[in-house]
Write a protein that holds these residues in place. Structure first.
Motif, PDB file in Angstrom:
ATOM      1  N   CYS A 117       1.927  -2.416   3.697  1.00 56.51           N
ATOM      2  CA  CYS A 117       1.382  -1.481   4.384  1.00 56.51           C
ATOM      3  C   CYS A 117       0.293  -1.472   3.214  1.00 56.51           C
ATOM      4  CB  CYS A 117       2.028  -0.024   4.167  1.00 56.51           C
ATOM      5  SG  CYS A 117       2.751   0.130   6.389  1.00 56.51           S
ATOM      6  N   GLY A 118       0.661  -1.335   1.820  1.00 53.39           N
ATOM      7  CA  GLY A 118      -0.395  -1.305   1.084  1.00 53.39           C
ATOM      8  C   GLY A 118      -1.116  -1.923   0.674  1.00 53.39           C
ATOM      9  N   GLY A 119      -1.320  -3.245   0.809  1.00 51.06           N
ATOM     10  CA  GLY A 119      -2.403  -4.979   1.162  1.00 51.06           C
ATOM     11  C   GLY A 119      -2.679  -4.262   2.025  1.00 51.06           C
ATOM     12  N   LEU A 120      -2.472  -3.687   3.455  1.00 55.90           N
ATOM     13  CA  LEU A 120      -3.746  -3.883   4.788  1.00 55.90           C
ATOM     14  C   LEU A 120      -4.550  -2.458   3.224  1.00 55.90           C
ATOM     15  CD1 LEU A 120      -4.385  -4.607   7.219  1.00 55.90           C
ATOM     16  CD2 LEU A 120      -3.364  -1.581   8.020  1.00 55.90           C
ATOM     17  N   VAL A 121      -4.537  -1.567   3.604  1.00 55.65           N
ATOM     18  CA  VAL A 121      -4.934  -0.140   3.036  1.00 55.65           C
ATOM     19  C   VAL A 121      -5.925  -0.692   1.351  1.00 55.65           C
ATOM     20  CG1 VAL A 121      -4.797   2.434   1.480  1.00 55.65           C
ATOM     21  CG2 VAL A 121      -3.446   1.559   3.263  1.00 55.65           C
ATOM     22  N   GLY A 122      -5.233  -1.446   0.933  1.00 60.85           N
ATOM     23  CA  GLY A 122      -6.386  -1.686  -0.622  1.00 60.85           C
ATOM     24  C   GLY A 122      -7.181  -3.004   0.452  1.00 60.85           C
TER      25      GLY A 122
END
Length: 299
Positions: free
Chosen positions: A85-90
């Motif tokens: 989830c974090g990688g997608l947002v970044g």
């Protein structure tokens, strides 16, 4: 020797170095990214091409550490969701924010990453001391709580997690065989891993140092096992970001291919031999290259 050939050899070489460093410590981007900048690649193009190129190297490192991943499936599932989830947002933030914003913030990100690399040995010592303190046998206070003296083999209570917010968030999985019983982390750790994933998807240098610090505080486990899951989480961040970049923006596939080829070999080297290399040598290389990148960006 033609300039293009020299450039290709240099990019392959830094990919090899980054693959090794990512597997052992993290922060390989602090070698590849500045090198691409030095060859004149625009910052955003350099960042996305570097990210795509390093994914196979991370996968290679994960394979090299597969023995240390035994019994960590639940931990991977829980924290892996945060990293994805974090990688997608970044990655989305990198693409939707103006290119000028990335160029302006990169020196700050590199500076933060360098600080983390410099203080990583001190952090590692602090984490190791906390792990030793938390692993101290609670049964020392009474014979009935020691190994063979209580209802459970090994006896004792769960490690104390009350000293910090992250530690309070830790939950131990019960009812599993001893070699598979692992702490999987609670909501605080999930959010922190998610935030590190945003950073990793946006830029990524030294996200491995962040992850080792977070999990080293939260878990009573060996550093090698923590390093193994760090590789998995960083790979998930880089992998989901790479998918976004391939779909939504331009990739220099020549650069990505050279970095990937070097990083795959580096991942195996790091898993098999890199653990024997002096950490200070890797750290000196990272700091020198990172400082050179800062000078170039701020000049």
């Amino acid at each position: 020797m033609p300039h293009d050939l020299l450039r290709a050899i240099a990019i392959f070489a830094v990919g090899l170095a980054a693959g090794t460093i990512n597997t052992v410590v993290g922060s390989g981007t602090l070698i590849t990214f500045p090198t691409l900048l030095a060859f004149g690649y625009p910052p955003v193009l350099a960042n996305v091409s570097n990210n795509v190129g390093l994914v196979p190297g991370v996968a290679s490192g994960v394979h090299g550490y597969r023995a240390e991943l035994a019994g960590q499936r639940r931990r991977i599932i829980r924290l892996g969701s945060a990293s994805l989830c974090g990688g997608l947002v970044g990655a989305i933030l990198l693409l939707v924010l103006p290119a000028g914003a990335f160029k302006a913030i990169v020196p700050v990100l590199i500076g933060i990453a360098l600080v983390m690399v410099v203080f990583q040995p001190r952090l590692a010592k602090w984490v190791a001391a906390r792990q030793r303190a938390r692993a101290a046998p609670d049964w020392a206070d009474g014979p009935g709580d020691g190994p063979g003296g209580g209802d459970e083999p090994g006896g004792g209570d769960e490690p104390d997690a009350g000293a910090a917010g992250v530690l309070r968030a830790v939950r131990v999985v019960d009812g599993l065989p001893t070699d598979a019983a692992v702490q999987v982390g609670g909501p605080v750790l999930w959010v922190l891993v998610f935030l590190s994933g945003i950073y990793g998807g946006y830029f990524g240098a030294a996200q491995g140092v962040l992850l080792i610090g977070l999990m080293g505080v939260a878990f009573t486990d060996t550093m090698q096992r923590i390093n193994a899951i760090k590789n998995v989480l960083a790979g998930l961040v880089n992998g989901i970001a790479a998918v976004v970049f391939v779909i939504a923006t331009h990739i220099d596939w020549g650069v990505a291919g050279l970095i990937a080829a070097g990083a795959i070999l580096g991942g195996q080297f790091g898993a098999r031999i890199g653990r024997k290399l002096p950490p200070w040598a890797l750290r000196v290389v990272i700091i020198c290259v990172g400082v050179a990148a800062l000078v170039k960006l701020l000049a």
